[in-house]
Design an enzyme around this catalytic site. Structure first.
Site, PDB file in Angstrom:
ATOM      1  CG  ASP A 101      -1.917  -1.082   1.251  1.00 46.78           C
ATOM      2  OD1 ASP A 101      -2.213  -1.614   0.174  1.00 46.78           O
ATOM      3  OD2 ASP A 101      -2.430  -1.396   2.343  1.00 46.78           O
TER       4      ASP A 101
HETATM    5  N1  URA Z   1      -1.502  -5.818   3.923  1.00 51.13           N
HETATM    6  C1  URA Z   1      -1.939  -4.545   3.886  1.00 51.13           C
HETATM    7  O1  URA Z   1      -2.982  -4.224   4.422  1.00 51.13           O
HETATM    8  N2  URA Z   1      -1.196  -3.652   3.213  1.00 51.13           N
HETATM    9  C2  URA Z   1      -0.029  -3.938   2.631  1.00 51.13           C
HETATM   10  O2  URA Z   1       0.633  -3.061   2.066  1.00 51.13           O
HETATM   11  C3  URA Z   1       0.426  -5.261   2.691  1.00 51.13           C
HETATM   12  C4  URA Z   1      -0.342  -6.192   3.338  1.00 51.13           C
END
Ligand code: URA
Length: 250
Positions: A101
């Site tokens: 993310d």
């Molecule tokens: N899970 C999440 O919520 N975000 C990420 O970036 C990776 C795993």
């Protein structure tokens, strides 16, 4: 110029030690003549290399470990800051392996090796991804049991994961799948909230703690060999057919 063993390892003929044996056995020819040893340096762009009479097509694969900072999108194009903006090379053929993310930090493998990326991302392989997570509220024993049992939330099913406490509001979590916003949604399902998330490991590739956020470096030969062999233990352990060249390499 490049060492023959490196070229053959990059072309996925085998690990450096396997390649050494193959060369010693006289199975490798360079420009028509048996290669005398695996440490000779040759021009990888012009040399004609054969293993057991089959040509080796040299693909210059690159592998970078990036410590992703927050604020960058895991994408290969776009006008907003993207992780590829952090790679100061000709990155046109490269891509990030998997997604983090925008606000997640940590380990991101950047490569142009499609087959390896495929192996790492294939849901069938259940590749472990480990994160350090900081939460708004305490994670209870009951929460940990729910995480270990697998969670259903908003129509999605999240497979069992392993959470280990570091403090009341932080811990490590290991996932074997990679659903969209998985960790955030697991904790949302438990009435908690992820405040910070950092990936520290993918399979046996560990984020180098000396890399600052935004920095990257090439994987060492050992890291790469370990990663490959962990994905294909039987192929890497076998000496039966190391001369086989995967079709994707042609
Ligand atoms: N899970 C999440 O919520 N975000 C990420 O970036 C990776 C795993």
């Amino acid at each position: 110029m490049m060492r023959l063993d490196r070229i053959l390892a990059n072309a996925r003929i085998g690990t450096r030690s396997q390649v050494k044996k193959i060369v010693k056995a006289g199975r490798v020819k360079v420009n028509g003549a048996a290669a005398p040893s695996s440490d000779i340096r040759i021009d990888e762009n012009t040399a004609e290399i054969e293993v057991d009479g089959k040509p080796v097509v040299y693909a210059q694969y690159v592998y970078y470990m990036l410590n992703k900072p927050a604020g960058f999108i895991t994408a290969t194009e776009g006008s907003v800051p993207i992780v590829m903006d952090l790679i100061h090379e000709d990155a046109r053929s490269m891509f990030p392996v998997g997604r983090l993310d925008k606000d997640t930090t940590g380990l991101l493998l950047i490569t142009n090796d499609g087959p390896l990326a495929h192996e790492l991302l294939s849901p069938k392989k259940h590749v472990e991804k480990e994160y350090i997570v900081r939460l708004a509220h305490e994670v209870s024993e009951e929460d940990m049991q729910k995480i270990a049992a697998g969670i259903r939330f908003e129509g999605e099913e999240y497979k069992p994961a392993v959470y280990k406490k570091i403090s009341d509001t932080s811990g490590s979590i290991i996932l074997k799948e990679g659903k969209y916003h998985e960790i955030k949604l697991i904790f949302k399902a438990l009435g908690n909230h992820v405040e910070a998330l950092q990936r520290i490991r993918m399979k046996n590739l560990i984020l180098d703690p000396s890399l600052k956020e935004g920095e990257y470096r090439s994987l060492s030969e050992e890291e790469l060999a370990d990663l490959r062999s962990s994905l294909q233990p039987s192929a890497a352990a076998s000496n039966e057919d190391p001369g086989h060249i995967p079709a994707d390499n042609q």
